[in-house]
Design a protein around this motif. Structure first.
Motif, PDB file in Angstrom:
ATOM      1  N   ILE A  62      40.660  40.899  45.141  1.00 41.86           N
ATOM      2  CA  ILE A  62      39.723  41.705  45.445  1.00 41.86           C
ATOM      3  C   ILE A  62      40.196  42.958  46.319  1.00 41.86           C
ATOM      4  O   ILE A  62      40.698  42.739  47.264  1.00 41.86           O
ATOM      5  CB  ILE A  62      38.482  41.171  46.168  1.00 41.86           C
ATOM      6  CG1 ILE A  62      37.794  39.960  45.420  1.00 41.86           C
ATOM      7  CG2 ILE A  62      37.317  42.037  46.422  1.00 41.86           C
ATOM      8  CD1 ILE A  62      36.825  39.260  46.021  1.00 41.86           C
ATOM      9  N   THR A  63      39.948  44.142  45.628  1.00 43.31           N
ATOM     10  CA  THR A  63      40.129  45.363  46.395  1.00 43.31           C
ATOM     11  C   THR A  63      38.701  46.079  46.452  1.00 43.31           C
ATOM     12  O   THR A  63      38.148  46.367  45.488  1.00 43.31           O
ATOM     13  CB  THR A  63      40.994  46.518  45.414  1.00 43.31           C
ATOM     14  OG1 THR A  63      42.361  45.617  45.335  1.00 43.31           O
ATOM     15  CG2 THR A  63      41.314  47.570  46.265  1.00 43.31           C
ATOM     16  N   THR A  99      44.555  40.642  52.969  1.00 44.12           N
ATOM     17  CA  THR A  99      45.647  40.145  52.019  1.00 44.12           C
ATOM     18  C   THR A  99      46.699  39.220  52.757  1.00 44.12           C
ATOM     19  O   THR A  99      47.256  38.556  52.253  1.00 44.12           O
ATOM     20  CB  THR A  99      46.197  41.365  51.236  1.00 44.12           C
ATOM     21  OG1 THR A  99      45.089  42.168  50.594  1.00 44.12           O
ATOM     22  CG2 THR A  99      47.025  40.737  50.242  1.00 44.12           C
ATOM     23  N   MET A 100      46.936  39.775  54.004  1.00 45.00           N
ATOM     24  CA  MET A 100      48.072  38.971  54.716  1.00 45.00           C
ATOM     25  C   MET A 100      47.451  37.885  55.452  1.00 45.00           C
ATOM     26  O   MET A 100      47.517  37.606  56.387  1.00 45.00           O
ATOM     27  CB  MET A 100      48.714  39.968  55.671  1.00 45.00           C
ATOM     28  CG  MET A 100      48.917  41.614  55.139  1.00 45.00           C
ATOM     29  SD  MET A 100      49.894  41.498  53.670  1.00 45.00           S
ATOM     30  CE  MET A 100      51.640  41.521  54.279  1.00 45.00           C
ATOM     31  N   LEU A 128      37.878  45.159  41.234  1.00 40.85           N
ATOM     32  CA  LEU A 128      37.610  46.318  42.023  1.00 40.85           C
ATOM     33  C   LEU A 128      36.175  46.345  42.364  1.00 40.85           C
ATOM     34  O   LEU A 128      35.100  46.318  41.867  1.00 40.85           O
ATOM     35  CB  LEU A 128      37.922  47.685  41.117  1.00 40.85           C
ATOM     36  CG  LEU A 128      37.864  48.978  41.817  1.00 40.85           C
ATOM     37  CD1 LEU A 128      39.141  48.877  42.737  1.00 40.85           C
ATOM     38  CD2 LEU A 128      37.925  49.976  40.984  1.00 40.85           C
ATOM     39  N   SER A 129      36.197  45.889  43.476  1.00 44.56           N
ATOM     40  CA  SER A 129      34.575  45.945  44.346  1.00 44.56           C
ATOM     41  C   SER A 129      34.162  47.102  44.783  1.00 44.56           C
ATOM     42  O   SER A 129      34.568  47.599  46.043  1.00 44.56           O
ATOM     43  CB  SER A 129      34.826  44.505  45.209  1.00 44.56           C
ATOM     44  OG  SER A 129      33.568  44.254  45.736  1.00 44.56           O
ATOM     45  N   ALA A 185      41.655  43.542  50.002  1.00 43.90           N
ATOM     46  CA  ALA A 185      42.146  44.511  50.483  1.00 43.90           C
ATOM     47  C   ALA A 185      41.276  45.791  50.487  1.00 43.90           C
ATOM     48  O   ALA A 185      40.265  45.740  49.716  1.00 43.90           O
ATOM     49  CB  ALA A 185      43.374  45.349  49.543  1.00 43.90           C
ATOM     50  N   ASP A 186      41.254  47.003  51.340  1.00 47.35           N
ATOM     51  CA  ASP A 186      40.292  47.761  51.257  1.00 47.35           C
ATOM     52  C   ASP A 186      40.995  49.321  50.936  1.00 47.35           C
ATOM     53  O   ASP A 186      41.929  49.495  51.371  1.00 47.35           O
ATOM     54  CB  ASP A 186      39.661  47.764  52.631  1.00 47.35           C
ATOM     55  CG  ASP A 186      38.869  46.865  52.998  1.00 47.35           C
ATOM     56  OD1 ASP A 186      38.313  46.136  52.190  1.00 47.35           O
ATOM     57  OD2 ASP A 186      38.714  46.734  54.345  1.00 47.35           O
TER      58      ASP A 186
END
Ligand code: PA5
Length: 469
Positions: free
Chosen positions: A360-361, A11-12, A304-305, A416-417
């Motif tokens: 996307i997370t 994300t960064m 939400l993946s 992000a994870d």
């Protein structure tokens, strides 16, 4: 102690994503929002709004249903104090009673009154729970979901199935209001059929486990039927926040799951949310990233993946939670659950090259329950997989995830994870509570009351008016 992890590396990004400063500037408002969430929760741990001298509708836009927050702690404390007389023990005993008497259970409920049970089943039970031999599901009953629609052919299909097999069946019916038409109509139909199938119709109530509010139509019906166990959705706990009340715990116990572990996971997340600093707090950072992506990059579609198959229903439960809680006052991001690698082949193109309106997370489970299955050698190497013979399915899934994240990063598309070390009751409890806390915190950040669902009332009223002429 929680062991869920949240990583913002993807994300960064230099462009298309966020900087540390974007997150840092949300530290103060989000810490304030957390304080408000904690204050709302305190009202319910001291006997509800009336005893705290507070209005149940503090911002006049809906109820203050913050009772879900410390519910896991309250249930665990009561279990420690009262043992067999506690609600957790009574839920377990009632589930065991019905599970011992029937082979199949029809769970009737809609929205928050069934999505949690389905999420728990898919996450924690055998992937073919209903189809496998009962020994592979600890001898517990198969579970079918109805009352979540008014589909004539689907209902009759389930009735065909129930009639065609030997072995008894029972009903778990869940409706907080007790008046939701879809659930009530199905209950009437399934009760009629159940009365035909039991040996002694006067014992019909033995085969029905209701979960409902402290009064209402279903409550009255449950008592008229003589149901020996009736569980309540506690005051201050709204439908989509009720998964860790009897609404989710009773079905979970019916599936043979450890409901205490679910509650312990949630209680650990409560402690983390309350005590961890903004920099360490995975709930606050999750909210910060989603909010900042929307504000700075216009990414108001939150994907939400989920990786692997078992978390799809958790994602659908979360879609409902976020959509009904925050989708108000013409605000609120659009949640969308996908399942990878499956949906890389149906939505992947758009996520890679479509509008830059998505964030996307990835929801990742680090280790599978079963031994990793390798591709293996074959004499028929036309598929040219012998060079990958040693690779296992978890390794292929990891490679797909790493490859997808890399492709999105190369295209400045943020991800992000959110990582669970394992998928079990404790970790699921952490995750569910994290997502509920994140939702109400975001509501408070946006100035939206996350409780209630005023928008859904219009369709219900119209439908009733049309039907009753
Ligand atoms: O989140 C909610 O409150 C809703 O999704 C409800 O759970 C849903 O409308 C079902 O309501 P009830 O449990 O009253 O039948």
């Amino acid at each position: 102690m929680i062991d869920l992890q949240y990583h913002l590396d993807g994300t960064m990004l230099a462009s298309g994503g966020l900087t540390d400063a974007d997150l840092a500037q949300l530290a103060a408002p989000l810490t304030q929002a957390r304080d408000q969430v904690l204050a709302d929760a305190k009202v319910w741990s001291t006997g509800g709004p009336a005893s705290a001298g507070r209005d149940a509708s503090p911002d006049e836009t809906g109820p203050l249903d913050a009772g879900f927050h410390y519910l896991p702690n309250r249930l665990l404390e009561e279990l420690a104090e009262k043992g067999d007389a506690s609600e957790v023990a009574r839920i377990g005993a009632a589930a065991d009673r019905l599970a011992g008497a029937v082979d199949k259970v029809v769970l009737l409920g809609i929205g928050g009154s069934y999505m949690g049970a389905r999420a728990i089943l898919e996450a924690c039970c055998h992937p073919y729970y209903n189809e496998v031999a009962p020994t592979l599901r600890q001898g517990r009953p198969a579970i079918y979901f109805e009352g979540n629609n008014v589909d004539n052919d689907a209902v009759q299909g389930l009735l065909d199935l129930l009639a065609s097999e030997t072995g008894g069946w029972g009903i778990v019916v869940i409706s907080k209001s007790g008046g939701t038409l879809e659930t009530a109509a199905s209950l009437r139909i399934f009760l009629r059929e159940l009365a035909e199938s039991v040996t002694d119709p006067s014992e019909l109530g033995q085969f029905v486990l209701p979960v409902t509010g402290a009064s209402g139509k279903l409550f009255d019906l449950a008592h008229a039927l003589g149901c020996p166990d009736v569980f309540s959705v506690p005051d201050g706990v709204g439908g989509r926040f009720s998964i860790l009340s009897a609404v989710g715990l009773l079905p979970a116990a019916m599936m043979g799951l450890d409901i205490q572990k679910l509650l312990e996971g949630a209680a650990a997340m409560n402690e983390h949310f309350k005590t961890a600093s903004f920099e360490e707090n995975i709930v606050l950072r999750y909210v910060a990233a989603g909010h900042a992506m929307e504000e700075k990059q216009g990414a108001d579609i939150r994907i939400l993946s989920t990786w692997g198959k078992r978390l799809e229903a958790v994602g659908l439960w979360y879609d409902q939670l976020l959509a009904e809680s925050i989708g108000k006052q013409e605000k609120g991001a659009m949640p969308l659950t996908i399942v990878n690698t499956r949906d890389l082949h149906s939505r992947g193109q758009q996520h890679q090259e479509g509008k830059r309106d998505k964030y996307i997370t990835n929801l990742i489970v680090e280790s599978s329950d079963r031994e990793p299955l390798a591709i293996g050698e074959s004499e028929n190497n036309q598929d040219q997989l012998n060079e990958l013979a040693e690779k296992t399915l978890p390794e292929i899934l990891s490679a797909a995830l790493a490859g997808t994240n890399q492709a999105y990063r190369d295209d400045q598309r943020p991800t992000a994870d959110l990582v669970l070390p394992k998928l079990d009751e404790g970790r699921l409890g952490q995750l569910l509570q994290m997502l509920m806390l994140a939702t109400v915190t975001e509501g408070r950040l946006l100035g939206i009351n996350p409780y209630g669902q005023p928008g859904v009332e219009a369709y219900k009223q119209n439908m009733n008016a049309i039907l009753r002429g």
